[in-house]
Write a protein that holds these residues in place. Structure first.
Motif, short mmCIF file in Angstrom:
data_model
loop_
_atom_site.label_atom_id
_atom_site.label_comp_id
_atom_site.label_asym_id
_atom_site.label_seq_id
_atom_site.Cartn_x
_atom_site.Cartn_y
_atom_site.Cartn_z
N GLU A 71 0.91 2.60 5.49
CA GLU A 71 0.20 1.80 4.78
C GLU A 71 -1.47 1.95 4.80
O GLU A 71 -2.01 1.96 3.77
CB GLU A 71 0.35 0.33 5.28
CG GLU A 71 -0.47 -0.69 4.27
CD GLU A 71 0.09 -2.28 4.67
OE1 GLU A 71 -0.86 -3.06 4.37
OE2 GLU A 71 1.08 -2.55 5.43
N LYS A 72 -2.03 2.30 6.15
CA LYS A 72 -3.40 2.34 6.04
C LYS A 72 -3.70 3.69 5.23
O LYS A 72 -4.86 3.51 4.42
CB LYS A 72 -3.55 2.63 7.46
CG LYS A 72 -5.25 2.74 7.81
CD LYS A 72 -5.53 3.09 9.34
CE LYS A 72 -6.91 3.42 9.45
NZ LYS A 72 -7.24 3.22 10.77
N ARG A 90 -3.48 2.89 1.47
CA ARG A 90 -4.50 2.03 0.90
C ARG A 90 -5.60 2.79 0.56
O ARG A 90 -6.27 2.58 -0.24
CB ARG A 90 -4.63 0.80 1.84
CG ARG A 90 -3.43 -0.34 1.73
CD ARG A 90 -3.95 -1.46 2.70
NE ARG A 90 -3.01 -2.52 2.57
CZ ARG A 90 -3.06 -3.46 1.76
NH1 ARG A 90 -3.79 -3.48 0.64
NH2 ARG A 90 -2.14 -4.33 1.91
N ARG A 91 -5.99 3.71 1.46
CA ARG A 91 -7.12 4.53 1.37
C ARG A 91 -7.03 5.62 0.31
O ARG A 91 -7.83 6.02 -0.54
CB ARG A 91 -7.29 5.57 2.79
CG ARG A 91 -8.47 6.23 2.67
CD ARG A 91 -8.73 7.13 4.05
NE ARG A 91 -8.32 6.42 5.33
CZ ARG A 91 -7.59 6.48 6.15
NH1 ARG A 91 -6.74 7.57 5.95
NH2 ARG A 91 -7.33 5.93 7.30
N LYS A 137 -7.61 3.16 -2.68
CA LYS A 137 -8.98 2.74 -2.98
C LYS A 137 -9.86 4.00 -3.64
O LYS A 137 -10.80 3.84 -4.06
CB LYS A 137 -9.35 2.17 -1.66
CG LYS A 137 -10.94 1.62 -1.72
CD LYS A 137 -11.28 1.11 -0.48
CE LYS A 137 -12.62 0.38 -0.56
NZ LYS A 137 -12.75 -0.52 -1.58
N GLN A 175 -7.31 -4.92 -3.13
CA GLN A 175 -6.30 -4.54 -1.99
C GLN A 175 -5.31 -5.51 -1.80
O GLN A 175 -4.40 -5.48 -1.21
CB GLN A 175 -7.07 -4.11 -0.89
CG GLN A 175 -7.79 -2.67 -0.98
CD GLN A 175 -6.92 -1.52 -0.97
OE1 GLN A 175 -5.82 -1.45 -0.05
NE2 GLN A 175 -7.15 -0.38 -1.73
N LEU A 200 -1.86 -5.66 -3.23
CA LEU A 200 -1.05 -4.84 -3.01
C LEU A 200 0.13 -5.04 -2.12
O LEU A 200 -0.13 -5.69 -1.06
CB LEU A 200 -1.61 -3.50 -2.62
CG LEU A 200 -2.82 -2.99 -3.42
CD1 LEU A 200 -3.48 -1.75 -2.76
CD2 LEU A 200 -2.43 -2.75 -4.76
#
Length: 242
Positions: A46-47, A50-51, A54, A62, A65
């Motif tokens: 997930e991290k 998300r990056r 973005k 964010q 999501l």
């Protein structure tokens, strides 16, 4: 040919960059447009997902999501539920950690289930390290195989390398594979120590990045070449011509 799908929601296969470069240097605007409109994603982490989102669409909210995680910790029994949104008419995006979903990527399992459930699968254009390496290798792009990781055991690895070399000659088929990045230098050493002197090896490293390095040489030539591949994403391809 007209095909009627069972559900109105679609599964979009969303490519990502192969490294820390600007997304629109390697991704078409259509990928950005789809990410802008999607809010449900399937990803390995997930991290990092998300990056990536973005960076591609900075203005995207964010908190809006939702993520379903697909990695070695995922219970296979849970995967079909990741596509329930498609059955209720919502589109879902499948993100790879690097490159194209479903190609040398766990996302293939989701795609298989989507087809089984009558959900339309939409592949989107993006960088594939395997295809980019083949394009630049000068080897047989009409007949090639991707073999994933070779064995770690020294004897088994040597046997596999020799077997791939034999297949490449018998079938006129280029043989591509990868290694854990911190073992890349050892892989090249093993290849040059095991293969016939005239066998060609392509080393395709850091594809699409400013440090990109793609070189094809014979084993004899590689034995005279110094290159540091440590911790650099690399595709290896071999082919014996005679």
């Amino acid at each position: 040919m007209n095909t009627t799908f069972s559900h109105s929601g679609k599964l979009f296969l969303l490519p990502t960059t192969l490294g820390d470069n600007e997304p629109l240097e390697v991704l078409p605007a259509t990928v950005q447009q789809q990410v802008r409109r999607l809010n449900i994603f399937i990803a390995e982490n997930e991290k990092t997902a998300r990056r990536a989102i973005k960076k591609l669409v900075p203005e995207k909210s964010q908190p809006s999501l939702s993520f379903f995680l697909l990695n070695k910790h995922t219970d296979p029994a849970d995967i079909p539920s990741y596509l329930e949104s498609c059955k209720s008419g919502k589109d879902v995006g499948l993100l790879s950690e690097a490159g194209c979903p479903g190609v040398a990527d766990p996302g293939a399992e989701v795609v298989k289930i989507a087809h089984r459930e009558g959900i339309q699968v939409v592949p989107m254009v993006g960088p594939s390290s395997i295809l980019l390496a083949m394009m630049a290798s000068g080897m047989n792009g009409q007949n090639f195989a991707f073999n994933g990781y070779l064995p770690i055991d020294k004897a088994a690895r040597k046997a596999e390398i020799k077997d791939l070399e034999r297949i490449s000659l018998d079938k006129n088929q280029a043989q591509a594979f990868i290694e854990t990045p911190y073992r890349n230098n050892k892989m090249l050493e093993d290849l040059t120590a095991t293969l016939h002197p005239g066998t060609r090896i392509c080393v395709a490293c850091d594809l699409t990045l400013s440090s990109e390095f793609v070189v094809t040489k014979t084993v004899t030539e590689w034995r005279k070449t110094k290159v540091d591949l440590h911790k650099r994403p690399t595709i290896f391809i071999l082919q014996k011509d005679y």
